[in-house]
Design a protein around this motif. Structure first.
Motif, PDB file in Angstrom:
ATOM      1  N   ARG A  36     -28.927 -69.955  31.231  1.00  0.00           N
ATOM      2  CA  ARG A  36     -29.015 -71.052  30.470  1.00  0.00           C
ATOM      3  C   ARG A  36     -29.461 -72.057  30.969  1.00  0.00           C
ATOM      4  NH1 ARG A  36     -26.012 -72.028  25.748  1.00  0.00           N
ATOM      5  NH2 ARG A  36     -24.557 -70.449  26.279  1.00  0.00           N
ATOM      6  N   ARG A  40     -33.010 -73.978  29.883  1.00  0.00           N
ATOM      7  CA  ARG A  40     -32.911 -75.348  29.247  1.00  0.00           C
ATOM      8  C   ARG A  40     -34.032 -76.150  30.085  1.00  0.00           C
ATOM      9  NH1 ARG A  40     -30.158 -79.668  31.823  1.00  0.00           N
ATOM     10  NH2 ARG A  40     -29.988 -81.523  30.288  1.00  0.00           N
ATOM     11  N   ARG A  76     -28.277 -60.828  25.454  1.00  0.00           N
ATOM     12  CA  ARG A  76     -27.795 -61.895  25.795  1.00  0.00           C
ATOM     13  C   ARG A  76     -28.595 -63.061  26.126  1.00  0.00           C
ATOM     14  NH1 ARG A  76     -25.534 -64.305  30.720  1.00  0.00           N
ATOM     15  NH2 ARG A  76     -24.287 -66.093  30.099  1.00  0.00           N
ATOM     16  N   ASP A  79     -30.625 -64.300  23.270  1.00  0.00           N
ATOM     17  CA  ASP A  79     -29.864 -65.059  22.473  1.00  0.00           C
ATOM     18  C   ASP A  79     -29.731 -66.385  23.104  1.00  0.00           C
ATOM     19  OD1 ASP A  79     -29.403 -62.868  20.793  1.00  0.00           O
ATOM     20  OD2 ASP A  79     -27.302 -62.473  21.598  1.00  0.00           O
ATOM     21  N   LEU A  80     -29.809 -66.558  24.281  1.00  0.00           N
ATOM     22  CA  LEU A  80     -29.705 -67.918  25.053  1.00  0.00           C
ATOM     23  C   LEU A  80     -30.902 -68.578  24.553  1.00  0.00           C
ATOM     24  CD1 LEU A  80     -28.032 -67.059  28.370  1.00  0.00           C
ATOM     25  CD2 LEU A  80     -26.919 -68.129  26.353  1.00  0.00           C
ATOM     26  N   ARG A  82     -32.736 -68.468  21.975  1.00  0.00           N
ATOM     27  CA  ARG A  82     -32.562 -68.873  20.711  1.00  0.00           C
ATOM     28  C   ARG A  82     -31.607 -70.019  20.432  1.00  0.00           C
ATOM     29  NH1 ARG A  82     -28.801 -68.483  17.288  1.00  0.00           N
ATOM     30  NH2 ARG A  82     -27.791 -66.756  18.641  1.00  0.00           N
ATOM     31  N   GLU A  83     -30.455 -70.254  21.203  1.00  0.00           N
ATOM     32  CA  GLU A  83     -29.769 -71.009  21.094  1.00  0.00           C
ATOM     33  C   GLU A  83     -30.221 -72.456  21.842  1.00  0.00           C
ATOM     34  OE1 GLU A  83     -26.068 -70.093  23.348  1.00  0.00           O
ATOM     35  OE2 GLU A  83     -25.708 -68.219  22.064  1.00  0.00           O
ATOM     36  N   GLU A  84     -31.327 -72.432  22.763  1.00  0.00           N
ATOM     37  CA  GLU A  84     -31.790 -73.514  23.195  1.00  0.00           C
ATOM     38  C   GLU A  84     -33.168 -74.071  22.309  1.00  0.00           C
ATOM     39  OE1 GLU A  84     -31.877 -76.413  25.812  1.00  0.00           O
ATOM     40  OE2 GLU A  84     -30.509 -74.630  26.053  1.00  0.00           O
ATOM     41  N   ARG A 141     -33.670 -59.273  17.101  1.00  0.00           N
ATOM     42  CA  ARG A 141     -33.967 -60.407  17.430  1.00  0.00           C
ATOM     43  C   ARG A 141     -35.175 -61.137  17.174  1.00  0.00           C
ATOM     44  NH1 ARG A 141     -29.798 -58.109  20.425  1.00  0.00           N
ATOM     45  NH2 ARG A 141     -27.996 -59.434  21.020  1.00  0.00           N
TER      46      ARG A 141
END
Length: 586
Positions: A36, A40, A76, A79-80, A82-84, A141
C-alpha cells in the motif's frame, strides 16, 4: 462501470482520450505489508497506473503446488491499486525476464523436456493451466467489472527470442477464452525484426527503451500504424551483477527522456518505479558470453529506492509529469536514517552437514543435477571416494553451474567458478573428494532458460572418470531454521573460523523498523532475520548491505542468522543508517 479501449490515435478511458502514465512495482519483490505504501507513493508522483509482472515460479515452484496467498496474493495487490484510485497493467508472461530467476518460468518445465516458449503441445498445456489460474484472479478485476486492470500483455519481448506465431495465437486464445476483454498488448525493443516477430495482427505493439525517444517512437510507429504509441518499459535505471558496479542513470537524462515521451503524446510505463529486492534465492543471471549472476538488491536506481524512499529522481520525474498531467499537492515523507548498531555474532559451528540425513540425495555413477534432485535451494554437495594416487592430480569437469568449493578429506583445495570459465583444479592425494556447488541464479534471458544446475557431466581425475557419487541437496533456509531453534551448539569464539560456518546474534528494537545489514566484513553466504531469508551476500560486491523490511522485524528481541560459506572476517552484525549498494562507474 468504466470502459477502456484503443482508438485511432489514443487510449480511450470512458470514451475520452487518455494518456497512461504508469510505473512498475513487482508485488513479489516487495513485502505485502508495504504494498500500500509503495502504490500510494506512485500516485503522489503523478502516476495513474501500476504495472506488474506475474512470476509463474513464485506461484507454482513445484508442479501442482499453486499458491496465490501472502506474497503471491496478486488479487490483493490489484485491489490495493484500485483503492488508491489507480489503473493496473498485468503482464503474466508466461516468460517475464525481469532479472528474476529463470525469467519467471518454473524449473520443472525444462525438467519435463518441453520446448520453452513455443507451440510445443506439452508446454502449451502447462501454460494454459497457469494462465487460467492467473486470469481467474485478473478477469473479475478488469475495469469494465469495477476493477483496475486496463491492459493485459501477451508474452514478453518475444521478438528477441522467437517467431512462433502459433504460440502467440494460442496465448491469445487462452487469454480471451478466460474472460479477458481489455486490450491485449505486446512489447519488444524498437528493432524492426523484433517488432515483426514478437506480435500478431490485433495485438497492440509497444516498445521497451530508455533513450533516443523520437527515433524509437518512429520505429514503433512503422509497426503500429494506428492507435497510441506506448513505451511499456521506459528504462530509468539498470540492474547490478556480482563483481560489477552499482549502475545509475543521470537524473536529468531520465527526466528529459520522459518529457520527450509525454510531449509526443505517448503513454509510458516507468521500469522501474520501485524495484524492490530479490529476497531469498530469486535473483536471475545474464549470460551473453559470460555468466553474470545478479545481486540481491533490485534497487534499479528507481525513483523509489529499494527501501521505498523517494529519491532525487522521484522529484525530477514528478516535475516532468506535472507539465503534462495533474499531480497531487501532497508529497511523500522523506526517508529517515535507520537504527545503527552492532551485534556480536556467536559461532554456531559448521553447517554443511546440518540436516543432510533428511535431505534429497542420490547415489549413482554420475553426479545428480539440482534438477534431477528436484532441489530448489542453493547448494548441492557432491562426494566421491578417490582412487589411490601419490602425487597431485588434475581434477577436470565438463561444467560447473555455478560456483564450487573443492576439498579433499575436509581440507579446501580451491574453487571452480563459471564466471571465470574454470574447468580444472589440482588436488592432493586423499580418500574423499567433496565438491560443494552453488546455483548462483538461473539465467533469465536468451536460450539458456531452463538449463540444469550443479556438477554437469562426469568429473575426471588425470583423464579417468570418477564414479560412485553421492549428491546431497542442502536447503539453506531449513538449515537456518535449525540453527535459530538452538539445535546446534554455539561458542563465543570470534576468531576466523574455517567455513562453512554458522553464526547467530540477538538484538533488541524499540519498534519495528527498516534495517540495513552491513555485509562488508563477510565472505559469501546467506542471511536471515527472524527466520526471514534476506538473500545472498558476497564480498565480490558491489552490494554491501542487505535490506531488512520493517514488517519482518519486531519490538523487543530479534535474531540474525548468517550462513557463511567462506570466511567471516568480522564476527559482528553491523546495521547501517541506509543502503550501501556499491561503487559507481568512475
Amino acid at each position: 462501470m468504466s470502459t477502456f479501449s484503443i482508438g485511432d490515435t489514443d487510449f480511450l478511458r470512458d470514451g475520452r482520450a487518455h494518456q497512461i502514465i504508469s510505473g512498475a512495482i513487482h508485488y513479489f519483490r516487495v513485502h505485502p505489508d508495504q504494498w500500500r505504501d509503495r502504490i500510494r507513493k506512485a500516485r503522489l508522483m503523478g502516476l495513474n497506473t501500476i504495472e506488474t509482472y506475474v512470476a509463474w515460479n513464485a506461484h507454482e515452484p513445484r508442479r501442482g503446488e499453486w499458491n496465490a496467498t501472502g506474497w503471491n496474493d496478486l488479487g490483493r495487490f490489484l485491489d490495493l491499486v484500485r483503492e488508491e484510485g489507480m489503473d493496473a497493467i498485468v503482464r503474466p508472461g508466461p516468460y517475464i525476464c525481469a532479472e528474476w530467476h529463470n525469467g519467471g518460468l518454473p524449473t520443472w518445465l525444462a525438467a519435463d523436456e518441453t520446448t520453452l516458449r513455443t507451440s510445443d503441445p506439452d508446454y502449451l498445456a502447462d501454460v494454459t493451466d497457469y494462465l487460467r489460474r492467473v486470469y481467474e484472479i485478473v478477469a473479475p478485476r478488469q475495469i469494465q467489472r469495477g476493477g483496475p486492470v486496463v491492459l493485459v500483455q501477451i508474452e514478453n519481448e518475444y521478438g528477441a527470442y522467437g517467431s512462433d506465431k502459433a504460440y502467440l495465437e494460442e496465448l491469445v486464445r487462452v487469454t480471451q477464452s478466460s474472460g479477458i476483454t481489455v486490450p491485449l498488448t505486446t512489447v519488444d525493443q524498437p528493432v524492426d525484426q523484433m517488432l515483426a516477430d514478437g506480435s500478431l495482427a490485433g495485438l497492440h505493439r509497444t516498445g521497451s527503451f530508455g533513450s533516443r525517444v523520437p527515433e524509437r517512437l518512429a520505429t514503433l510507429r512503422r509497426h503500429q500504424a494506428t492507435g497510441p504509441l506506448m513505451c511499456s518499459e521506459f528504462w530509468d535505471g539498470w540492474f547490478d551483477w556480482w563483481g560489477g558496479i552499482h549502475h545509475t542513470t543521470e537524473v536529468a537524462a531520465s527526466a528529459d527522456d520522459l518529457d520527450a515521451l509525454l510531449s509526443a503524446g505517448a503513454s509510458v510505463n516507468i521500469y522501474m518505479f520501485h524495484g524492490g529486492t530479490n529476497f531469498g534465492l530469486t535473483n536471475g543471471a545474464n549470460h551473453k558470453g559470460r555468466y553474470l549472476p545478479l545481486v540481491t538488491s533490485y534497487d534499479y536506481d528507481a525513483p523509489l529506492d529499494e527501501a521505498g524512499n523517494p529519491t532525487e529522481k522521484y522529484y525530477a520525474l514528478r516535475d516532468v509529469i506535472a507539465k503534462h498531467a495533474p499531480v497531487p499537492d501532497e508529497l511523500p515523507e522523506a526517508g529517515s536514517p535507520a537504527p545503527s548498531f552492532t551485534v556480536p555474532l556467536q559461532h554456531a559451528g559448521p553447517w554443511s552437514d546440518a540436516g543432510t540425513t533428511a535431505a534429497p540425495s542420490s547415489s549413482a555413477e554420475c553426479p545428480a543435477t539440482f534438477d534431477e534432485l528436484g532441489h530448489l535451494s542453493a547448494l548441492v554437495r557432491y562426494d566421491v571416494e578417490l582412487p589411490e594416487f601419490h602425487a597431485p592430480a588434475m581434477l577436470t569437469v565438463d561444467d560447473i553451474r555455478d560456483l564450487a568449493w573443492v576439498s579433499v578429506d575436509g581440507r579446501s583445495v580451491g574453487t571452480l567458478a563459471r564466471t571465470r570459465h574454470d574447468h580444472a583444479v589440482s588436488i592432493p592425494p586423499g580418500r574423499t573428494l567433496s565438491i560443494l556447488v552453488e546455483d548462483q541464479g538461473r539465467v533469465n534471458y536468451g536460450d539458456r532458460l531452463g538449463e540444469e544446475k550443479g556438477l554437469i557431466g562426469v568429473p575426471l581425475l588425470d583423464g579417468e572418470p570418477l564414479h560412485g557419487w553421492r549428491s546431497t541437496a542442502l536447503d539453506v533456509a531449513g538449515i537456518a531454521d535449525t540453527i535459530a531453534a538452538g539445535d546446534m551448539e554455539t561458542s563465543t569464539e570470534s576468531n576466523v573460523v574455517d567455513a562453512p560456518s554458522a553464526w547467530i546474534g540477538e538484538f533488541d528494537l524499540r519498534t519495528e523498523a527498516d534495517l540495513f545489514l552491513d555485509t562488508a566484513g563477510w565472505g559469501k553466504g546467506y542471511t536471515f532475520v527472524n527466520g526471514f531469508f534476506l538473500g545472498r551476500y558476497w564480498r565480490n560486491g558491489p552490494q554491501r548491505s542487505l535490506y531488512v523490511p520493517a514488517p519482518v522485524t519486531r519490538r523487543g528481541s530479534n535474531s540474525v542468522v548468517v550462513l557463511e560459506i567462506e570466511h567471516l572476517r568480522n564476527a559482528h552484525a553491523r546495521f547501517l543508517p541506509g543502503l550501501a549498494l556499491g561503487d559507481l562507474e568512475e
